[in-house]
Motif scaffolding. Structure first.
Motif, mmCIF file in Angstrom:
data_model
loop_
_atom_site.group_PDB
_atom_site.id
_atom_site.type_symbol
_atom_site.label_atom_id
_atom_site.label_comp_id
_atom_site.label_asym_id
_atom_site.label_seq_id
_atom_site.Cartn_x
_atom_site.Cartn_y
_atom_site.Cartn_z
ATOM 1 N N LYS A 130 -1.614 -5.758 -2.026
ATOM 2 C CA LYS A 130 -2.691 -5.016 -2.683
ATOM 3 C C LYS A 130 -2.436 -3.515 -2.697
ATOM 4 O O LYS A 130 -3.073 -2.775 -3.438
ATOM 5 N N ILE A 131 -1.490 -3.048 -1.879
ATOM 6 C CA ILE A 131 -1.200 -1.616 -1.827
ATOM 7 C C ILE A 131 -0.649 -1.121 -3.154
ATOM 8 O O ILE A 131 -0.916 0.006 -3.580
ATOM 9 N N ALA A 132 0.137 -1.951 -3.833
ATOM 10 C CA ALA A 132 0.716 -1.553 -5.124
ATOM 11 C C ALA A 132 -0.396 -1.226 -6.111
ATOM 12 O O ALA A 132 -1.316 -2.015 -6.322
ATOM 13 N N GLY A 133 -0.329 -0.036 -6.690
ATOM 14 C CA GLY A 133 -1.335 0.373 -7.649
ATOM 15 C C GLY A 133 -2.555 1.005 -7.030
ATOM 16 O O GLY A 133 -3.510 1.336 -7.735
ATOM 17 N N GLY A 134 -2.541 1.200 -5.714
ATOM 18 C CA GLY A 134 -3.679 1.805 -5.038
ATOM 19 C C GLY A 134 -3.370 3.196 -4.540
ATOM 20 O O GLY A 134 -2.236 3.676 -4.621
ATOM 21 N N VAL A 135 -4.407 3.844 -4.004
ATOM 22 C CA VAL A 135 -4.270 5.240 -3.577
ATOM 23 C C VAL A 135 -3.241 5.406 -2.469
ATOM 24 O O VAL A 135 -2.666 6.470 -2.295
ATOM 25 N N ASN A 136 -2.953 4.327 -1.723
ATOM 26 C CA ASN A 136 -2.006 4.425 -0.623
ATOM 27 C C ASN A 136 -0.578 4.032 -1.014
ATOM 28 O O ASN A 136 0.281 3.882 -0.148
ATOM 29 N N GLN A 137 -0.318 3.894 -2.306
ATOM 30 C CA GLN A 137 1.036 3.536 -2.731
ATOM 31 C C GLN A 137 2.040 4.596 -2.282
ATOM 32 O O GLN A 137 1.796 5.793 -2.411
ATOM 33 N N ASN A 138 3.172 4.144 -1.773
ATOM 34 C CA ASN A 138 4.296 4.968 -1.282
ATOM 35 C C ASN A 138 4.051 5.568 0.096
ATOM 36 O O ASN A 138 4.979 6.122 0.693
ATOM 37 N N VAL A 139 2.843 5.490 0.599
ATOM 38 C CA VAL A 139 2.514 6.202 1.839
ATOM 39 C C VAL A 139 3.251 5.624 3.037
ATOM 40 O O VAL A 139 3.806 6.364 3.864
ATOM 41 N N PHE A 140 3.270 4.313 3.150
ATOM 42 C CA PHE A 140 3.964 3.699 4.277
ATOM 43 C C PHE A 140 5.446 4.058 4.240
ATOM 44 O O PHE A 140 6.047 4.411 5.261
ATOM 45 N N GLU A 141 6.016 3.999 3.038
ATOM 46 C CA GLU A 141 7.453 4.229 2.895
ATOM 47 C C GLU A 141 7.867 5.663 3.225
ATOM 48 O O GLU A 141 8.924 5.886 3.832
ATOM 49 N N ASP A 142 7.054 6.661 2.819
ATOM 50 C CA ASP A 142 7.506 8.043 3.020
ATOM 51 C C ASP A 142 6.887 8.742 4.222
ATOM 52 O O ASP A 142 7.390 9.787 4.654
ATOM 53 N N SER A 143 5.809 8.213 4.776
ATOM 54 C CA SER A 143 5.116 8.935 5.845
ATOM 55 C C SER A 143 4.937 8.144 7.135
ATOM 56 O O SER A 143 4.511 8.717 8.143
ATOM 57 N N VAL A 144 5.254 6.855 7.107
ATOM 58 C CA VAL A 144 5.106 6.016 8.301
ATOM 59 C C VAL A 144 6.444 5.413 8.714
ATOM 60 O O VAL A 144 6.906 5.599 9.849
ATOM 61 N N ALA A 145 7.077 4.702 7.797
ATOM 62 C CA ALA A 145 8.326 4.008 8.128
ATOM 63 C C ALA A 145 9.419 4.931 8.671
ATOM 64 O O ALA A 145 10.129 4.556 9.617
ATOM 65 N N PRO A 146 9.603 6.147 8.121
ATOM 66 C CA PRO A 146 10.673 7.001 8.667
ATOM 67 C C PRO A 146 10.453 7.398 10.126
ATOM 68 O O PRO A 146 11.420 7.561 10.883
#
Length: 299
Positions: A161-177
């Motif tokens: 459900k993250i795809a297309g939502g306000v949190n898109q890309n957030v995990f990838e660029d701000s959490v996972a690294p």
């Protein structure tokens, strides 16, 4: 004054930005009736509602705590250079947040602990910064405390459900690294930061939403994250923001935390309050009122 001392803890407010969020009250707080906003207009105008445009206003800010010789950041805002297709106001920013931190006496390498009360786009952005083509931890000497429930929920591998939502890309660029760098500590239910500070689960806004409880000497405070976006919700705690994942749990948690704060004479410190930024609350029938505002200026 941008600093407050609570017992043995010094608290400093460091703002990333403030202003309109592009939403009227009925959009930001669905089902909140206009007559209630009119009733509380003297409280919300001008810091939280623009009188001419009827657009809600918020601040995005970090709370810096100095406790037991350590520097703790609560939430890290939106961040620079991030791709935010469904939150365009927050995409590709070039803000001087790190300069604001420096002016508060905090260099990124001085930070010992970063607390993400939850993993929404506007609470994790400065977890990382762009170095060349890679996202790297901004606070390279810090331990990042993240609620396990949110870490799992906002991972796109677990939640399409993250795809297309306000949190898109957030995990990838701000959490996972940060996780890949070995700097993340996941916690559940509660977590003691030190003798003065404790993390407590407060689910509803997101599955892992949390608050930071401060108890030092006779002083009490609670950093409530996104349980409150506007003082309107103090007088009308039944109304959630449009970003709450579990409406029932959000209402229950808000009511409980406001009740505790009123009974404990605790300072309530929301993530997004502009103006004075923090306040004490009091019971008012079955609801709550504002007892007094803190004397905090922007830094």
């Amino acid at each position: 004054m941008s600093n407050i001392t609570l017992g043995d803890v010094e608290m400093t407010r460091v703002e990333e930005m403030h202003g309109p969020v592009g939403m009227t009250p009925d959009v930001f707080f669905p089902a909140s009736p206009k007559h209630q906003w009119d009733e509380h207009r003297a409280v919300v105008v001008p810091d939280f509602l623009d009188e001419e445009t009827d657009i809600c206003k918020v601040a995005v800010q970090t709370w810096v705590l100095r406790s037991e010789g350590k520097t703790v950041l609560i939430d890290t805002g939106v961040g620079n250079h991030k791709e935010r297709p469904y939150a365009p106001l927050w995409g590709h920013l070039e803000l001087d947040f790190l300069g604001n931190l420096e002016r508060a006496g905090v260099h990124p390498d001085d930070v010992d602990i970063v607390v993400n009360t939850h993993l929404h786009v506007d609470h994790v952005g400065w977890n990382t910064r762009l170095e060349g083509q890679s996202w790297v931890p901004t606070f390279r000497n810090a331990s990042y405390l993240m609620p396990k429930a949110d870490f799992e929920f906002w991972n796109p591998a677990n939640n399409p459900k993250i795809a297309g939502g306000v949190n898109q890309n957030v995990f990838e660029d701000s959490v996972a690294p940060v996780y890949a760098a070995g700097q993340v500590e996941l916690w559940e239910t509660s977590h003691h930061i030190d003798a003065n500070l404790r993390l407590q689960a407060a689910p509803g806004h997101t599955p892992g939403s949390s608050v930071v409880m401060l108890a030092s000497g006779t002083e009490r405070a609670v950093f409530v994250g996104d349980l409150l976006h506007s003082p309107f919700q103090i007088m009308q705690p039944e109304h959630n923001s449009c970003f709450c994942e579990d409406a029932h749990a959000s209402r229950r948690t808000r009511q409980e935390l406001l009740g505790w704060a009123a009974d404990s004479n605790a300072l309530v410190v929301p993530a997004h309050f502009a103006g004075h930024g923090a306040l004490e609350v009091e019971r008012s029938g079955s609801s709550f009122g504002i007892k007094r505002w803190a004397s905090l200026e922007r830094l």
